[in-house]
Design an enzyme around this catalytic site. Structure first.
Site, PDB file in Angstrom:
ATOM      1  N   CYS A 114       0.958  -1.127  -0.022  1.00  0.00           N
ATOM      2  CA  CYS A 114       0.049  -0.029  -0.160  1.00  0.00           C
ATOM      3  C   CYS A 114       0.824   1.209   0.039  1.00  0.00           C
ATOM      4  CB  CYS A 114      -0.809   0.033   1.200  1.00  0.00           C
ATOM      5  SG  CYS A 114      -1.830   1.393   1.369  1.00  0.00           S
ATOM      6  N   LYS A 156       1.935  -9.233  -0.067  1.00  0.00           N
ATOM      7  CA  LYS A 156       1.545  -8.495  -1.130  1.00  0.00           C
ATOM      8  C   LYS A 156       2.776  -7.221  -1.555  1.00  0.00           C
ATOM      9  CE  LYS A 156      -2.016  -6.500  -4.171  1.00  0.00           C
ATOM     10  NZ  LYS A 156      -1.880  -5.210  -4.292  1.00  0.00           N
ATOM     11  N   HIS A 184       2.451  -6.426  -7.145  1.00  0.00           N
ATOM     12  CA  HIS A 184       2.235  -5.464  -8.085  1.00  0.00           C
ATOM     13  C   HIS A 184       3.399  -4.702  -8.763  1.00  0.00           C
ATOM     14  CE1 HIS A 184      -0.926  -2.017  -8.965  1.00  0.00           C
ATOM     15  NE2 HIS A 184       0.450  -1.280  -9.275  1.00  0.00           N
ATOM     16  N   ASN A 214      -0.257  -8.786 -10.486  1.00  0.00           N
ATOM     17  CA  ASN A 214      -1.277  -7.644 -10.207  1.00  0.00           C
ATOM     18  C   ASN A 214      -0.875  -6.326 -10.966  1.00  0.00           C
ATOM     19  OD1 ASN A 214      -1.879  -5.626  -7.368  1.00  0.00           O
ATOM     20  ND2 ASN A 214      -3.231  -6.215  -8.762  1.00  0.00           N
ATOM     21  N   ALA A 238      -8.076  -5.893  -9.413  1.00  0.00           N
ATOM     22  CA  ALA A 238      -9.079  -4.896  -8.502  1.00  0.00           C
ATOM     23  C   ALA A 238      -9.942  -4.159  -9.433  1.00  0.00           C
ATOM     24  CB  ALA A 238      -8.053  -4.045  -7.702  1.00  0.00           C
ATOM     25  N   ARG A 239      -9.541  -3.120  -9.787  1.00  0.00           N
ATOM     26  CA  ARG A 239     -10.483  -2.219 -10.591  1.00  0.00           C
ATOM     27  C   ARG A 239     -11.150  -2.909 -11.831  1.00  0.00           C
ATOM     28  NH1 ARG A 239      -6.561   2.898 -11.358  1.00  0.00           N
ATOM     29  NH2 ARG A 239      -5.364   1.210 -11.752  1.00  0.00           N
TER      30      ARG A 239
END
Length: 315
Positions: A114, A156, A184, A214, A238-239
């Site tokens: 994050c 993650k 990610h 991701n 996600a989106r």
């Protein structure tokens, strides 16, 4: 079969690692603040999603407050396999949180990706990619203190500018017993820049455990392309799933049946209006005109939304 312990009698838990050994690319719903809650997880599971994550939960609050536990974590018998994602910076706090959810979930994930300022300032999220020993310590503690060997512990991450540091982090995590790693493919500073799929490929080639890719995956075709580009064992979205919860089932845009399913599930779960409405705004983005959006997006009650969907789409 799962062992006959008291914990597993409460709900039929699954071994998420079985998914990675199935020979198929694992299709995963990402942790999304406010959005990857039980009702939405129920929806995407109807449309070929294999594995779901909860929104990120701050472990310290979760351990300290029953109110936080009640509001942040809801599940049911059909909500499996399920990974609970925590933000944490202390090994024992993460262990305590893992122990609370262990009877009801199939694994936990430590958020090391994050990039939001508040998370970084608190020592959570993506700043952990610069603290590999702390990540190792947290993974090791959970591994040692959770009795169920089938309970997964994953992380993650985002990538470093210097990819050698990312590979080092991943190898250290693997040595400590992490189940899989989601990458990610952007650095902490990057937001909308292209995803570095080449970096995910290098990480995958350096590891023995499963790697999940991701970033910027909007369709099933994108997912297949990213799998071929990176060799990743799983694809996390996600989106793309917000815009089309049926994407893993191969739909190019949200089918009306999926909208109907969302209405039924959300009403059954008592989903708050704002969340119910926001999901519909995302789902209908590609299938409504600018004029229709102007009308739909300002509706302010469940009954108004239901009337609109019935009049306009027969839903």
């Amino acid at each position: 079969m799962i062992g006959d312990s008291l914990e597993t009698k409460r709900c039929q838990l699954k071994d998420p690692m079985d998914l990675f050994h199935s020979g198929q690319v694992v299709k995963i719903c990402a942790p999304m603040v406010r959005y990857s809650k039980l009702a939405f997880r129920t929806l995407v599971r109807k449309y070929s999603c294999d594995l779901c994550y909860t929104p990120m939960i701050v472990a310290a609050d979760f351990v300290r407050s029953a109110k936080a536990r009640d509001s942040e974590f809801t599940t049911n018998k059909g909500d499996h396999p399920l990974i609970v994602q925590f933000a944490a910076k202390e090994a024992q706090v993460l262990c305590d949180a893992a122990r609370i959810v262990c009877p009801f979930a199939d694994g936990i994930d430590l958020n090391c990706g994050c990039p939001q300022r508040w998370a970084m300032a608190e020592g959570y999220g993506a700043c952990l990619i610069n603290k590999p020993e702390l990540v190792q310590d947290m993974v090791r503690h959970v591994r040692n203190q959770i009795d169920n060997p089938r309970f997964s512990v994953s992380i993650k991450i985002r990538i470093h500018e210097d990819l050698k540091r990312t590979v080092d982090l991943c190898q250290k995590a693997e040595a400590t017993g992490v189940s899989w790693i989601t990458v990610h493919g952007r650095s902490v500073e990057e937001r909308h820049q292209p995803v570095h799929y080449d970096a995910i490929k290098i990480i995958k080639q350096s590891m023995s455990i499963p790697i999940v890719a991701n970033g910027d995956i909007k369709t099933l075709k994108d997912a297949e392309n990213v799998h071929h580009l990176t060799g990743a064992d799983g694809i996390m979205v996600a989106r793309g799933l917000l815009a089309n919860p049926a994407m893993f089932a191969g739909y190019e845009e949200t089918p009306l049946k999926c909208i109907q399913d969302w209405v039924d599930i959300a009403l059954e779960h008592g989903t708050p209006f704002t969340c119910f409405h926001h999901h519909l705004m995302y789902m209908m983005e590609r299938i409504t005109s600018k004029q229709e959006k102007k009308v739909f997006n300002v509706l302010s009650s469940t009954s108004a939304v239901l009337d609109y969907l019935n009049d306009r789409y027969g839903v």
